[in-house]
Design an enzyme around this catalytic site. Sequence first.
Site, short mmCIF file in Angstrom:
data_model
loop_
_atom_site.label_atom_id
_atom_site.label_comp_id
_atom_site.label_asym_id
_atom_site.label_seq_id
_atom_site.Cartn_x
_atom_site.Cartn_y
_atom_site.Cartn_z
N CYS A 130 29.82 20.28 -3.41
CA CYS A 130 31.05 19.79 -2.78
C CYS A 130 31.56 18.49 -3.40
O CYS A 130 32.76 18.33 -3.64
CB CYS A 130 30.83 19.62 -1.28
SG CYS A 130 29.22 18.96 -0.85
N HIS A 243 34.58 14.47 2.52
CA HIS A 243 33.83 13.59 1.62
C HIS A 243 34.80 12.62 0.94
O HIS A 243 35.89 13.03 0.52
CB HIS A 243 33.15 14.39 0.52
CG HIS A 243 31.96 15.19 0.96
ND1 HIS A 243 31.47 15.21 2.25
CD2 HIS A 243 31.13 16.02 0.25
CE1 HIS A 243 30.40 16.00 2.30
NE2 HIS A 243 30.19 16.50 1.12
N1 LIG Z 1 28.62 22.52 3.78
C1 LIG Z 1 29.08 22.20 2.58
O1 LIG Z 1 29.91 21.26 2.42
C2 LIG Z 1 28.62 22.96 1.40
C3 LIG Z 1 29.25 22.71 0.20
C4 LIG Z 1 28.87 23.40 -0.92
C5 LIG Z 1 27.85 24.33 -0.82
N2 LIG Z 1 27.23 24.55 0.36
C6 LIG Z 1 26.17 25.56 0.40
O2 LIG Z 1 26.61 26.68 1.16
C7 LIG Z 1 25.48 27.29 1.78
C8 LIG Z 1 25.74 27.40 3.29
O3 LIG Z 1 25.95 26.11 3.82
P1 LIG Z 1 26.45 25.86 5.33
O4 LIG Z 1 26.80 24.43 5.38
O5 LIG Z 1 27.47 26.87 5.71
O6 LIG Z 1 25.09 26.15 6.15
P2 LIG Z 1 24.93 26.52 7.71
O7 LIG Z 1 26.08 26.05 8.49
O8 LIG Z 1 23.57 26.07 8.09
O9 LIG Z 1 24.97 28.14 7.72
C9 LIG Z 1 23.99 28.91 7.06
C10 LIG Z 1 24.38 30.38 7.11
O10 LIG Z 1 23.42 31.14 6.36
C11 LIG Z 1 22.87 32.17 7.18
N3 LIG Z 1 21.48 32.41 6.76
C12 LIG Z 1 20.53 31.49 6.52
N4 LIG Z 1 19.37 32.10 6.16
C13 LIG Z 1 19.62 33.44 6.18
C14 LIG Z 1 18.84 34.60 5.91
N5 LIG Z 1 17.57 34.53 5.52
N6 LIG Z 1 19.45 35.80 6.03
C15 LIG Z 1 20.72 35.89 6.41
N7 LIG Z 1 21.52 34.84 6.69
C16 LIG Z 1 20.96 33.63 6.57
C17 LIG Z 1 22.98 31.62 8.58
O11 LIG Z 1 22.92 32.70 9.49
P3 LIG Z 1 22.33 32.48 10.98
O12 LIG Z 1 23.41 31.77 11.75
O13 LIG Z 1 22.10 33.87 11.44
O14 LIG Z 1 21.08 31.66 10.84
C18 LIG Z 1 24.36 30.98 8.53
O15 LIG Z 1 25.36 31.98 8.62
C19 LIG Z 1 24.26 26.44 1.41
O16 LIG Z 1 23.65 27.00 0.27
C20 LIG Z 1 24.88 25.10 1.06
O17 LIG Z 1 24.09 24.36 0.18
C21 LIG Z 1 27.60 23.91 1.48
#
Ligand SMILES: NC(=O)c1ccc[n+]([C@@H]2O[C@H](COP(=O)([O-])OP(=O)(O)OC[C@H]3O[C@@H](n4cnc5c(N)ncnc54)[C@H](OP(=O)(O)O)[C@@H]3O)[C@@H](O)[C@H]2O)c1
Length: 340
Positions: A130, A243
């Site tokens: 990000c 950010h």
């Molecule tokens: N947030 C940011 O600004 C940002 C920016 C760039 C990249 N990212 C990347 O994007 C990804 C997601 O981030 P987020 O912030 O959205 O995280 P989050 O809010 O914690 O959400 C995680 C998601 O992944 C699912 N998940 C996790 N483990 C799983 C599994 N084993 N099988 C199936 N589903 C699974 C969760 O489902 P459940 O609800 O069922 O657990 C939920 O839908 C990460 O890799 C992060 O590094 C995030």
Amino acid sequence: MGYKVVVVGATGNVGREMLNILAEREFPVDEIVALASRKSLGTEVSFGDKTLTTKDLDTFDFTGWDMALFAVGSEATKKYAPKAAEAGCVVIDNSSLYRYDPEIPLIVPEVNPDAIEQYSNKNIIANPNCSTAQMVVALKPLHDRAKIKRVVVSTYQSVSGSGKDAIDELWNQTKGMYVPGQEVAPSVYPKQIAFNVIPHIDVFMDSGDTKEEWKMIAETKKIVDPSIKVTATCVRVPVFVGHSESINIEFEDFLDEDEAREILRTAPGILVVDKREDGGYVTPVECVGDFATFISRIRQDVTIENGLNLWCVSDNLRKGAALNAVQIAELLGRRVLKKG
Ligand SMILES: NC(=O)c1ccc[n+]([C@@H]2O[C@H](COP(=O)([O-])OP(=O)(O)OC[C@H]3O[C@@H](n4cnc5c(N)ncnc54)[C@H](OP(=O)(O)O)[C@@H]3O)[C@@H](O)[C@H]2O)c1
């Protein structure tokens, strides 16, 4: 005719935002499915004015689907993204797992859209970190004009960058400060995040940089130009979404601040808000829900020969993740799959 689209991690911060943005930008969707872990089976998520019921990623068959937008952690990505790619479904991945693989394109559509041609190496495209995404949108047009030698960046990163548990931690810890007996100990973060700042994002590396700092360095080189030197200090701040970055740039050629302002005004994905008066700049709360990367405080750095300072703010869940992923999907559609 549109696309058959899979959203993986649809109950998370980025996944929900990807569904919102696909609907907002009227991405040509024929069929869409929302996936998450088994524990979320049946959870409802919004897609425009429709409601989707979440299915289990573990049992999903990707055969016949055009593209899968992944927003789960690296571990789940490692297990499921190759399955999707092998089934012929192009993966656009938000995790850091594939970003540094030389065979996998790492794309910010305003900056290096031609890298899309490499998607077929593994049927996987990586979305950047990000803090990198918003920075390179600002750097690229300036680099094209005056060639950047070195960048010194300090970030002020919101808690939504660490997932939904981090948002809860800031909320509950902040409330807990005022209610005796309801204090909340740090759990997602190593120190208190409410009313504090933490100069530590991701793990420490041998160099003393954190992994987040290393990502900004490596990803800027891969997306913009390997010759650009970057040094970064990444800091978590008690902001929910958005950010901010203080960016100091040293160029090979002289670039006047007024010319830089004009270049940025016409650059794709950027909105310049730069009045030298009270409130004449953008702060994170104003960028939430917006597509743009906002640039303020553009000014000469007179302490070096060809220097410029600027302030860069964007919605990390949008340009930093979900919007960029949807823009990659649009690029893939336009240049490669050609449906819709
Ligand atoms: N947030 C940011 O600004 C940002 C920016 C760039 C990249 N990212 C990347 O994007 C990804 C997601 O981030 P987020 O912030 O959205 O995280 P989050 O809010 O914690 O959400 C995680 C998601 O992944 C699912 N998940 C996790 N483990 C799983 C599994 N084993 N099988 C199936 N589903 C699974 C969760 O489902 P459940 O609800 O069922 O657990 C939920 O839908 C990460 O890799 C992060 O590094 C995030």
